[in-house]
Design an enzyme around this catalytic site. Sequence first.
Site, PDB file in Angstrom:
ATOM      1  N   THR A 159       0.838  -1.209   0.000  1.00 37.77           N
ATOM      2  CA  THR A 159       0.000   0.000   0.000  1.00 37.77           C
ATOM      3  C   THR A 159       0.870   1.256   0.000  1.00 37.77           C
ATOM      4  OG1 THR A 159      -1.624  -1.236   1.300  1.00 37.77           O
ATOM      5  CG2 THR A 159      -1.892   1.154   1.241  1.00 37.77           C
ATOM      6  N   GLN A 340     -28.235  -5.565   1.347  1.00 36.84           N
ATOM      7  CA  GLN A 340     -29.551  -6.218   1.262  1.00 36.84           C
ATOM      8  C   GLN A 340     -30.669  -5.196   1.488  1.00 36.84           C
ATOM      9  OE1 GLN A 340     -29.677  -9.248   0.336  1.00 36.84           O
ATOM     10  NE2 GLN A 340     -31.869  -9.653   0.524  1.00 36.84           N
ATOM     11  N   GLU A 367      -3.153  -7.154   7.162  1.00 37.53           N
ATOM     12  CA  GLU A 367      -2.511  -7.028   8.488  1.00 37.53           C
ATOM     13  C   GLU A 367      -2.878  -8.206   9.393  1.00 37.53           C
ATOM     14  OE1 GLU A 367      -1.824  -3.224  10.222  1.00 37.53           O
ATOM     15  OE2 GLU A 367      -2.080  -2.215   8.306  1.00 37.53           O
ATOM     16  N   SER A 370      -8.047 -13.406   9.489  1.00 33.27           N
ATOM     17  CA  SER A 370      -8.833 -13.788  10.676  1.00 33.27           C
ATOM     18  C   SER A 370      -8.271 -15.063  11.302  1.00 33.27           C
ATOM     19  CB  SER A 370     -10.301 -13.988  10.291  1.00 33.27           C
ATOM     20  OG  SER A 370     -10.846 -12.763   9.864  1.00 33.27           O
TER      21      SER A 370
HETATM   22  C1  LIG Z   1      -5.121  -4.454  -0.795  1.00 35.04           C
HETATM   23  C2  LIG Z   1      -4.007  -5.039   0.017  1.00 35.04           C
HETATM   24  C3  LIG Z   1      -3.106  -4.203   0.656  1.00 35.04           C
HETATM   25  C4  LIG Z   1      -2.026  -4.738   1.370  1.00 35.04           C
HETATM   26  N1  LIG Z   1      -1.064  -3.903   1.904  1.00 35.04           N
HETATM   27  C5  LIG Z   1       0.081  -4.442   2.406  1.00 35.04           C
HETATM   28  C6  LIG Z   1       1.176  -3.596   2.789  1.00 35.04           C
HETATM   29  O1  LIG Z   1       1.097  -2.354   2.722  1.00 35.04           O
HETATM   30  N2  LIG Z   1       2.328  -4.182   3.223  1.00 35.04           N
HETATM   31  C7  LIG Z   1       2.458  -5.534   3.311  1.00 35.04           C
HETATM   32  O2  LIG Z   1       3.533  -6.002   3.679  1.00 35.04           O
HETATM   33  N3  LIG Z   1       1.434  -6.369   2.974  1.00 35.04           N
HETATM   34  C8  LIG Z   1       0.257  -5.845   2.517  1.00 35.04           C
HETATM   35  N4  LIG Z   1      -0.777  -6.675   2.149  1.00 35.04           N
HETATM   36  C9  LIG Z   1      -0.623  -8.122   2.298  1.00 35.04           C
HETATM   37  C10 LIG Z   1      -1.533  -8.750   3.366  1.00 35.04           C
HETATM   38  O3  LIG Z   1      -1.102  -8.384   4.635  1.00 35.04           O
HETATM   39  C11 LIG Z   1      -1.497 -10.270   3.116  1.00 35.04           C
HETATM   40  O4  LIG Z   1      -2.214 -10.513   1.919  1.00 35.04           O
HETATM   41  C12 LIG Z   1      -2.074 -11.053   4.265  1.00 35.04           C
HETATM   42  O5  LIG Z   1      -1.251 -10.972   5.398  1.00 35.04           O
HETATM   43  C13 LIG Z   1      -2.287 -12.530   3.912  1.00 35.04           C
HETATM   44  O6  LIG Z   1      -1.150 -13.094   3.329  1.00 35.04           O
HETATM   45  P1  LIG Z   1      -1.261 -13.934   1.954  1.00 35.04           P
HETATM   46  O7  LIG Z   1      -2.041 -13.086   1.006  1.00 35.04           O
HETATM   47  O8  LIG Z   1       0.092 -14.366   1.556  1.00 35.04           O
HETATM   48  O9  LIG Z   1      -2.147 -15.186   2.333  1.00 35.04           O
HETATM   49  P2  LIG Z   1      -1.578 -16.598   2.877  1.00 35.04           P
HETATM   50  O10 LIG Z   1      -0.663 -16.366   4.024  1.00 35.04           O
HETATM   51  O11 LIG Z   1      -1.078 -17.374   1.715  1.00 35.04           O
HETATM   52  O12 LIG Z   1      -2.906 -17.263   3.406  1.00 35.04           O
HETATM   53  C14 LIG Z   1      -3.822 -17.944   2.575  1.00 35.04           C
HETATM   54  C15 LIG Z   1      -4.929 -18.512   3.461  1.00 35.04           C
HETATM   55  O13 LIG Z   1      -4.371 -19.499   4.345  1.00 35.04           O
HETATM   56  C16 LIG Z   1      -4.667 -19.161   5.673  1.00 35.04           C
HETATM   57  N5  LIG Z   1      -3.572 -19.598   6.533  1.00 35.04           N
HETATM   58  C17 LIG Z   1      -2.239 -19.336   6.405  1.00 35.04           C
HETATM   59  N6  LIG Z   1      -1.561 -19.907   7.404  1.00 35.04           N
HETATM   60  C18 LIG Z   1      -2.464 -20.525   8.204  1.00 35.04           C
HETATM   61  C19 LIG Z   1      -2.377 -21.304   9.396  1.00 35.04           C
HETATM   62  N7  LIG Z   1      -1.202 -21.531  10.015  1.00 35.04           N
HETATM   63  N8  LIG Z   1      -3.515 -21.800   9.935  1.00 35.04           N
HETATM   64  C20 LIG Z   1      -4.702 -21.557   9.350  1.00 35.04           C
HETATM   65  N9  LIG Z   1      -4.861 -20.848   8.219  1.00 35.04           N
HETATM   66  C21 LIG Z   1      -3.745 -20.333   7.657  1.00 35.04           C
HETATM   67  C22 LIG Z   1      -4.835 -17.648   5.678  1.00 35.04           C
HETATM   68  O14 LIG Z   1      -5.571 -17.208   6.824  1.00 35.04           O
HETATM   69  C23 LIG Z   1      -5.568 -17.450   4.374  1.00 35.04           C
HETATM   70  O15 LIG Z   1      -6.935 -17.724   4.540  1.00 35.04           O
HETATM   71  C24 LIG Z   1      -1.899  -6.149   1.487  1.00 35.04           C
HETATM   72  C25 LIG Z   1      -2.837  -6.990   0.874  1.00 35.04           C
HETATM   73  C26 LIG Z   1      -3.861  -6.457   0.121  1.00 35.04           C
HETATM   74  C27 LIG Z   1      -4.803  -7.394  -0.571  1.00 35.04           C
END
Ligand SMILES: Cc1cc2nc3c(=O)[nH]c(=O)nc-3n(C[C@H](O)[C@H](O)[C@H](O)COP(=O)(O)OP(=O)(O)OC[C@H]3O[C@@H](n4cnc5c(N)ncnc54)[C@H](O)[C@@H]3O)c2cc1C
Length: 383
Positions: A159, A340, A367, A370
């Site tokens: 971001t 809705q 950040e 859930s």
């Molecule tokens: C619009 C936007 C803005 C963002 N801005 C920033 C930013 O400014 N800086 C930055 O660094 N990041 C940023 N992000 C990244 C964001 O923080 C990550 O997308 C987020 O932390 C999830 O990581 P991931 O997408 O790699 O999902 P993953 O870690 O690959 O997770 C995929 C799924 O698996 C689940 N999962 C993973 N591990 C486990 C576990 N141990 N047990 C159960 N479930 C699990 C997750 O909850 C999720 O449902 C941004 C993302 C978006 C979409």
Amino acid sequence: MLDHRLSEEHEALRKTVEEFAREEVAPVIGEFYERSEFPYEIVRKMGRMGLFGLPFPEEHGGMGGDYFALCLALEELARVDSSVAITLEAGVSLGAMPIHRFGTGEQKRRWLPELCAGERLAAFGLTEPGSGSDASGMRTSARLDGDEWVINGTKAFITNSGTAMTSLVNVAAVTGRTPDGRKEISTIIVPAGTPGFTVSKKYSKVGWNASDTRELSFADCRVPAENLLGERGRGYAQFLQTLDEGRVAIAALSVGLAQGCVDESVRYAREREAFGHKIGEFQAIQFKISDMEVRAHTARLAYYHAAAKMLRGEVFKKEAAIAKLVSSNAAMDNAREATQIFGGYGFMNEYPVGRFYRDAKILEIGEGTSEVQRMLIARQLGL
Ligand SMILES: Cc1cc2nc3c(=O)[nH]c(=O)nc-3n(C[C@H](O)[C@H](O)[C@H](O)COP(=O)(O)OP(=O)(O)OC[C@H]3O[C@@H](n4cnc5c(N)ncnc54)[C@H](O)[C@@H]3O)c2cc1C
């Protein structure tokens, strides 16, 4: 101790931001959103109002307020629009705050005044294409070559990283190995425009369309050794602290969205007629709106509580995770119900609830998802 009234200063700030959001953001933001355009003039105005300097000391150009003041501003902005709210949240909580918390005197003097003034924006590069929740899986590396860091790697979803007013990205990188063989992670300040640092074009997103999110790549990108933020090897601890605070801020932003859904739904339920009645006279609609208010209210109490512990200097990790979890759920549920209540108009971009619906989902992801919040809560319970 149980007094939840805002102080005079906090209430004055809340009211000022409420008016600004209603009068200057609400009338125009929908068009920026539809064009996926960053609203420079609105962000600059937020800068002139001092919002980017809220929790920073006056000696660095800040307003001398506290983190709760930032949360109140985020809540009021997000009641109207989440794109401008996340621009403020990321700029302050992820961009400028690590420099304030961990930076040297020289780094603070150099970077904070323009960030506090909202003339420039900062970003935080932690997530990578292959690692998000498990941030320690990062592969971006930085090695010292003489008096320079040489950075290689890719960051995803960052971001505020590619606007015309971006000044720097705090980049988390692997800088070596610890004696027990684990990754040594450090944070390095990379100024915008540094050769070898490429910002990709904006992602096409489901929501937050008037905010800036980019992929970043670093190819033998060189920055001076003194751009190391705080101590070498402290990057992991730094981003854990940054994210704990950031969760309270995202909770406040989520409460704002949840409350905005109540505001819009009450207004619409008083106007819209069906079967010869205002729809707000139907108990089914009243109950939906009552439940929405309950969710916004209880989520607000959760973030106030987490913020109060933070300001008292107490451990607030569990409370921050609870606040982020309940408030992002509240935002999602309220956005679904508000849409809705608006019927077919809820599906049209001309009404804010459609935007709220699209903006709510990311709150359960960014950040810390859930699932990650539940992991943090379980860990704090000793599991
Ligand atoms: C619009 C936007 C803005 C963002 N801005 C920033 C930013 O400014 N800086 C930055 O660094 N990041 C940023 N992000 C990244 C964001 O923080 C990550 O997308 C987020 O932390 C999830 O990581 P991931 O997408 O790699 O999902 P993953 O870690 O690959 O997770 C995929 C799924 O698996 C689940 N999962 C993973 N591990 C486990 C576990 N141990 N047990 C159960 N479930 C699990 C997750 O909850 C999720 O449902 C941004 C993302 C978006 C979409």
